[in-house]
Design an enzyme around this catalytic site. Sequence first.
Site, PDB file in Angstrom:
ATOM      1  N   TYR A 149       0.842  -1.192   0.000  1.00 57.41           N
ATOM      2  CA  TYR A 149       0.000   0.000   0.000  1.00 57.41           C
ATOM      3  C   TYR A 149       0.880   1.245   0.000  1.00 57.41           C
ATOM      4  O   TYR A 149       2.072   1.179   0.312  1.00 57.41           O
ATOM      5  CB  TYR A 149      -0.989   0.010   1.163  1.00 57.41           C
ATOM      6  CG  TYR A 149      -0.380  -0.099   2.548  1.00 57.41           C
ATOM      7  CD1 TYR A 149       0.125   1.028   3.201  1.00 57.41           C
ATOM      8  CD2 TYR A 149      -0.326  -1.318   3.210  1.00 57.41           C
ATOM      9  CE1 TYR A 149       0.672   0.933   4.468  1.00 57.41           C
ATOM     10  CE2 TYR A 149       0.216  -1.412   4.480  1.00 57.41           C
ATOM     11  CZ  TYR A 149       0.716  -0.288   5.101  1.00 57.41           C
ATOM     12  OH  TYR A 149       1.253  -0.382   6.350  1.00 57.41           O
TER      13      TYR A 149
ATOM     14  N   ASP B 173      11.597  -0.590   4.378  1.00 61.84           N
ATOM     15  CA  ASP B 173      12.313  -1.490   5.270  1.00 61.84           C
ATOM     16  C   ASP B 173      11.459  -2.708   5.631  1.00 61.84           C
ATOM     17  O   ASP B 173      11.948  -3.843   5.630  1.00 61.84           O
ATOM     18  CB  ASP B 173      12.780  -0.759   6.531  1.00 61.84           C
ATOM     19  CG  ASP B 173      11.684   0.042   7.220  1.00 61.84           C
ATOM     20  OD1 ASP B 173      10.617   0.300   6.606  1.00 61.84           O
ATOM     21  OD2 ASP B 173      11.892   0.427   8.392  1.00 61.84           O
ATOM     22  N   ARG B 174      10.185  -2.481   5.877  1.00 63.56           N
ATOM     23  CA  ARG B 174       9.282  -3.596   6.194  1.00 63.56           C
ATOM     24  C   ARG B 174       9.130  -4.527   4.998  1.00 63.56           C
ATOM     25  O   ARG B 174       9.116  -5.753   5.142  1.00 63.56           O
ATOM     26  CB  ARG B 174       7.911  -3.064   6.615  1.00 63.56           C
ATOM     27  CG  ARG B 174       7.949  -2.307   7.934  1.00 63.56           C
ATOM     28  CD  ARG B 174       6.622  -1.656   8.266  1.00 63.56           C
ATOM     29  NE  ARG B 174       5.555  -2.646   8.324  1.00 63.56           N
ATOM     30  CZ  ARG B 174       4.277  -2.352   8.135  1.00 63.56           C
ATOM     31  NH1 ARG B 174       3.896  -1.106   7.866  1.00 63.56           N
ATOM     32  NH2 ARG B 174       3.359  -3.291   8.208  1.00 63.56           N
TER      33      ARG B 174
ATOM     34  N   THR C 106      13.530   1.906  16.337  1.00 64.77           N
ATOM     35  CA  THR C 106      12.817   3.043  16.910  1.00 64.77           C
ATOM     36  C   THR C 106      11.343   2.674  17.068  1.00 64.77           C
ATOM     37  O   THR C 106      10.700   3.022  18.050  1.00 64.77           O
ATOM     38  CB  THR C 106      12.966   4.286  16.015  1.00 64.77           C
ATOM     39  OG1 THR C 106      14.358   4.522  15.803  1.00 64.77           O
ATOM     40  CG2 THR C 106      12.338   5.505  16.655  1.00 64.77           C
TER      41      THR C 106
END
Length: 199
Positions: free
Chosen positions: A67, A73-74, A96
Site C-alpha cells: 500500500y 524497510d518492512r 525506533t
Amino acid sequence: IFGSSSPPSQEAAQLASSSRDVPRLGVYIVSSNSDQIGYLSRLWSCVPSRVFQMKGDDFFTKDQGRYDRMGVDRLAVLRGAAEIHGFPALVFDGGTATTYTAADATGKVLGGGIGPGLRLKFKALGDRTDALPNIAPEEVLRRVAEAVEKRKPLPTFARDTKEAIMVDVLGELALKGRDVIERWLEVVGPSEVEEAKKR
C-alpha cells in the site's frame, strides 16, 4: 592524491578515484528515514560506486498487496524472509518502532502493525512522568539475562518500580507477538505454515 597542486576536496577525491582501475561497487540503500538516506547517499558519493535507493515496488507491487507509504524497510525484510523460507511469511522488526508485517501463502502482503520501540517506551515513561525513573537499555538487558540464567521469569506483580516498568513493557510486547501470530495463523492456516517448512 592531495598536495600543493591539489587541495583536499570532494572533487579531487572523486577525480583520483575515477582514475583507478577498480570495479564500481553497487550500494543499495533500504531505509524509510529520509535523513539517513541523505547521509548514506553523501557518504557513498565519495566512493567509486553506484548507489541505488530501493523503493517499495522493488520488493512488492501494489497488486501484491503493497500500500502507499508502506515502509520499504518492512517490505525488504518480508521479501528477505520469503526468499529464505518461502511464503507464507510473518516478520517482526524492532528499532525506533516495533513492526510486524505478514504475507499469505500466495505471496500477497496482508499488512501489519507499527508501534513504539522498546527504548521509546522506556524513555517516554521516564521523560514524560514526574515520578517514574529512566531505565537504561543495559539495565533492562542485564535484568532479562538474569531472569533467563536463573530460569525465573520477571514477576507479573513486581514489587520494585523499575522492574514493574520492565514487566509491563516487555509483557506487552510478548502478548502482542503471541496475538499477532495466532491471528496470522487464523488467516494463513497452520497447514500452510507446515507446508512452507517442508520446502
